[in-house]
Design an enzyme around this catalytic site. Sequence first.
Site, PDB file in Angstrom:
ATOM      1  N   PHE A 149      37.019  46.524  34.883  1.00  0.00           N
ATOM      2  CA  PHE A 149      38.180  46.102  34.086  1.00  0.00           C
ATOM      3  C   PHE A 149      37.793  45.589  32.711  1.00  0.00           C
ATOM      4  O   PHE A 149      38.607  45.570  31.797  1.00  0.00           O
ATOM      5  CB  PHE A 149      38.968  45.007  34.845  1.00  0.00           C
ATOM      6  CG  PHE A 149      38.371  43.633  34.710  1.00  0.00           C
ATOM      7  CD1 PHE A 149      38.642  42.844  33.599  1.00  0.00           C
ATOM      8  CD2 PHE A 149      37.504  43.125  35.677  1.00  0.00           C
ATOM      9  CE1 PHE A 149      38.076  41.580  33.462  1.00  0.00           C
ATOM     10  CE2 PHE A 149      36.945  41.869  35.547  1.00  0.00           C
ATOM     11  CZ  PHE A 149      37.231  41.096  34.430  1.00  0.00           C
ATOM     12  N   CYS A 281      29.628  41.917  30.492  1.00  0.00           N
ATOM     13  CA  CYS A 281      28.396  42.036  31.273  1.00  0.00           C
ATOM     14  C   CYS A 281      27.190  41.597  30.456  1.00  0.00           C
ATOM     15  O   CYS A 281      26.119  41.371  30.992  1.00  0.00           O
ATOM     16  CB  CYS A 281      28.202  43.472  31.710  1.00  0.00           C
ATOM     17  SG  CYS A 281      28.277  44.593  30.311  1.00  0.00           S
TER      18      CYS A 281
HETATM   19  P1  NAD Z   1      34.359  45.660  40.418  1.00  0.00           P
HETATM   20  O1  NAD Z   1      33.038  45.924  41.008  1.00  0.00           O
HETATM   21  O2  NAD Z   1      35.320  44.799  41.157  1.00  0.00           O
HETATM   22  O3  NAD Z   1      35.149  47.036  40.146  1.00  0.00           O
HETATM   23  C1  NAD Z   1      34.507  48.125  39.502  1.00  0.00           C
HETATM   24  C2  NAD Z   1      35.169  49.414  40.000  1.00  0.00           C
HETATM   25  O4  NAD Z   1      34.944  49.527  41.403  1.00  0.00           O
HETATM   26  C3  NAD Z   1      36.673  49.463  39.776  1.00  0.00           C
HETATM   27  O5  NAD Z   1      37.040  50.755  39.353  1.00  0.00           O
HETATM   28  C4  NAD Z   1      37.233  49.134  41.146  1.00  0.00           C
HETATM   29  O6  NAD Z   1      38.484  49.744  41.380  1.00  0.00           O
HETATM   30  C5  NAD Z   1      36.185  49.671  42.088  1.00  0.00           C
HETATM   31  N1  NAD Z   1      36.129  48.900  43.341  1.00  0.00           N
HETATM   32  C6  NAD Z   1      36.473  47.609  43.516  1.00  0.00           C
HETATM   33  N2  NAD Z   1      36.297  47.247  44.802  1.00  0.00           N
HETATM   34  C7  NAD Z   1      35.826  48.332  45.446  1.00  0.00           C
HETATM   35  C8  NAD Z   1      35.443  48.589  46.809  1.00  0.00           C
HETATM   36  N3  NAD Z   1      35.505  47.649  47.733  1.00  0.00           N
HETATM   37  N4  NAD Z   1      34.984  49.803  47.113  1.00  0.00           N
HETATM   38  C9  NAD Z   1      34.912  50.754  46.184  1.00  0.00           C
HETATM   39  N5  NAD Z   1      35.264  50.576  44.878  1.00  0.00           N
HETATM   40  C10 NAD Z   1      35.715  49.381  44.523  1.00  0.00           C
HETATM   41  O7  NAD Z   1      34.100  45.070  38.948  1.00  0.00           O
HETATM   42  P2  NAD Z   1      35.148  44.482  37.930  1.00  0.00           P
HETATM   43  O8  NAD Z   1      35.609  43.154  38.419  1.00  0.00           O
HETATM   44  O9  NAD Z   1      36.166  45.496  37.571  1.00  0.00           O
HETATM   45  O10 NAD Z   1      34.227  44.295  36.641  1.00  0.00           O
HETATM   46  C11 NAD Z   1      33.406  43.183  36.434  1.00  0.00           C
HETATM   47  C12 NAD Z   1      32.004  43.423  36.913  1.00  0.00           C
HETATM   48  O11 NAD Z   1      31.450  44.557  36.255  1.00  0.00           O
HETATM   49  C13 NAD Z   1      31.058  42.288  36.598  1.00  0.00           C
HETATM   50  O12 NAD Z   1      30.219  42.073  37.696  1.00  0.00           O
HETATM   51  C14 NAD Z   1      30.263  42.782  35.404  1.00  0.00           C
HETATM   52  O13 NAD Z   1      28.993  42.201  35.225  1.00  0.00           O
HETATM   53  C15 NAD Z   1      30.152  44.224  35.742  1.00  0.00           C
HETATM   54  N6  NAD Z   1      29.876  45.010  34.551  1.00  0.00           N
HETATM   55  C16 NAD Z   1      28.598  45.438  34.395  1.00  0.00           C
HETATM   56  C17 NAD Z   1      28.259  46.167  33.262  1.00  0.00           C
HETATM   57  C18 NAD Z   1      26.866  46.643  33.055  1.00  0.00           C
HETATM   58  O14 NAD Z   1      26.666  47.383  32.131  1.00  0.00           O
HETATM   59  N7  NAD Z   1      25.897  46.290  33.885  1.00  0.00           N
HETATM   60  C19 NAD Z   1      29.244  46.453  32.311  1.00  0.00           C
HETATM   61  C20 NAD Z   1      30.537  46.008  32.521  1.00  0.00           C
HETATM   62  C21 NAD Z   1      30.838  45.279  33.662  1.00  0.00           C
END
Ligand code: NAD
Length: 499
Positions: A149, A281
Amino acid sequence: MRRLTHFIDGMYQEGTSTRAANVYNPATGEIASTVTLGTKADLDVAVTSAAKAFLEWKETSLSKRSQVMFAFRDLLERRVKDVAKLITNEHGKVLSDAEGEVRRGLEVVEFACGVPHLLKGDMSDSVSRSIDTYSIRQPLGVVAGITPFNFPAMVPMWMFPIAIACGNTFVLKPSEKDPSASLMLAEMMIDAGLPRGVLNVVHGDKEIVDGILESKEIKAVSFVGSTAIARYIYSQAAAHGKRVQALGGAKNHMVVAKDADLNFAADAAVSAAYGSAGERCMAISVVVVDEAVADDFVELVAKKTRQLRVGPGTQESSEMGPLVTMEHRDRVASYIETASTQGARVVIDGRESIDMHTKGFFLGPSLVDAVSIDMSVYRDEIFGPVLSIVRVKGFDEAVELVNTNSYANGAALFTRSGALARKFKREIDAGMVGINVPIPVPVAYYSFGGNKDSLFGGSHMYGTDGVSFFTRLKAVTERWPEPNVGDVQGRDLNFPGTR
Ligand code: NAD
């Protein structure tokens, strides 16, 4: 109430699902729209469209693919503010920050415009008598991206411009919390001349994600999100024989050496900790400061933090907007309470500077001093505007502390010493290092990625790593014998040599 639907085969499609999620405006707390949570049947429609489009797209010339990217770049350049507005409305970040995110995505599009150069192979003449060897890069087929998100435009643009320029077709599953920016980008790609089916957007949650992981047609999965889900994606995608890169969470440290320019470092810490309400992130969530200068540094950070203007992202005076959901805001706020009970010193409590009962998902910036590594405020990725200060006795202790953390996305050092900076960049265990730069997100022609729990898989995102990830390398060894000059050998059962 507007219902956001899939974008498949160049048009909006409702799909078969009866499930939907609310999409909020975090500044008002109101439901702005709903988004359909697709089924595996909906995914199948998208994958079928992408597989059909691949047959033609992979044969499309490099210059034509590049022209589509140039046209997309121009359209996006003109509509940066429109995309930014969508981001602010659904994510909450301030408009100028949302614009910055779109521009960083645009850089990757510009990089992808150079795809004819990027896909050039190597060639060696006469590796053996009358034999030449060369390499070619070919697209994989249908590939998928699953995005978080916090960067609803930039992270999709870390993936699809490169994948598509390389000749693949793409299925994007954006975050269900702020899905509108992806839809606008996909529409613009069609306006730029991309054939239907090359870029599809399918909305959903675990059901769609599992469908992507299990699909036989999808050859590669690029994921960005939390570590727990990244781990799952990595193992499941690999178990289903797919190429996978899964970027996870982070806990980025900024080390302040005792010779640092403290005012400069304090400005950097405040900007990097509270920008986008800490939902980056690459946000700085921990400052590791030499105890010799810690009191002065914390005083400066506290003063600057108190000056921050928190408000709706659409308001020009706001420097920091709300968090993405009420649930997330409350989870972040709970860390301030826990830090206090675990013995840290809460210098600024963000719950006190904000009316927590307004409908918007606001939380003021919080500063917590005297944090130790066993506290949950230190250990967990909070993903909100809470900055921890850990005091150490000198540089070596700081490096050891950073390297012990399970995350290893970014790390920064603030110092005036070149020698210390050199030692830091060589010894620190992080994928991206900043020297007097708090958020060292590499430009588009380098690649993005961390170590340890911040990345699963061998490939970083975008840049030349992105091109490698989305293509299969083939080495061709070729001979056109000329019988009259003695090139044709007789039978020889030995393993072929090159001399
Ligand atoms: P998230 O892991 O909750 O969601 C990421 C994606 O996975 C979304 O599209 C979501 O719909 C899907 N998802 C969620 N739950 C799932 C499940 N149980 N099974 C399968 N898919 C699922 O992450 P978020 O809250 O959207 O984003 C924030 C996180 O992303 C933070 O931990 C941040 O550090 C990380 N992030 C990392 C980077 C990087 O480059 N390392 C960049 C941006 C964000």
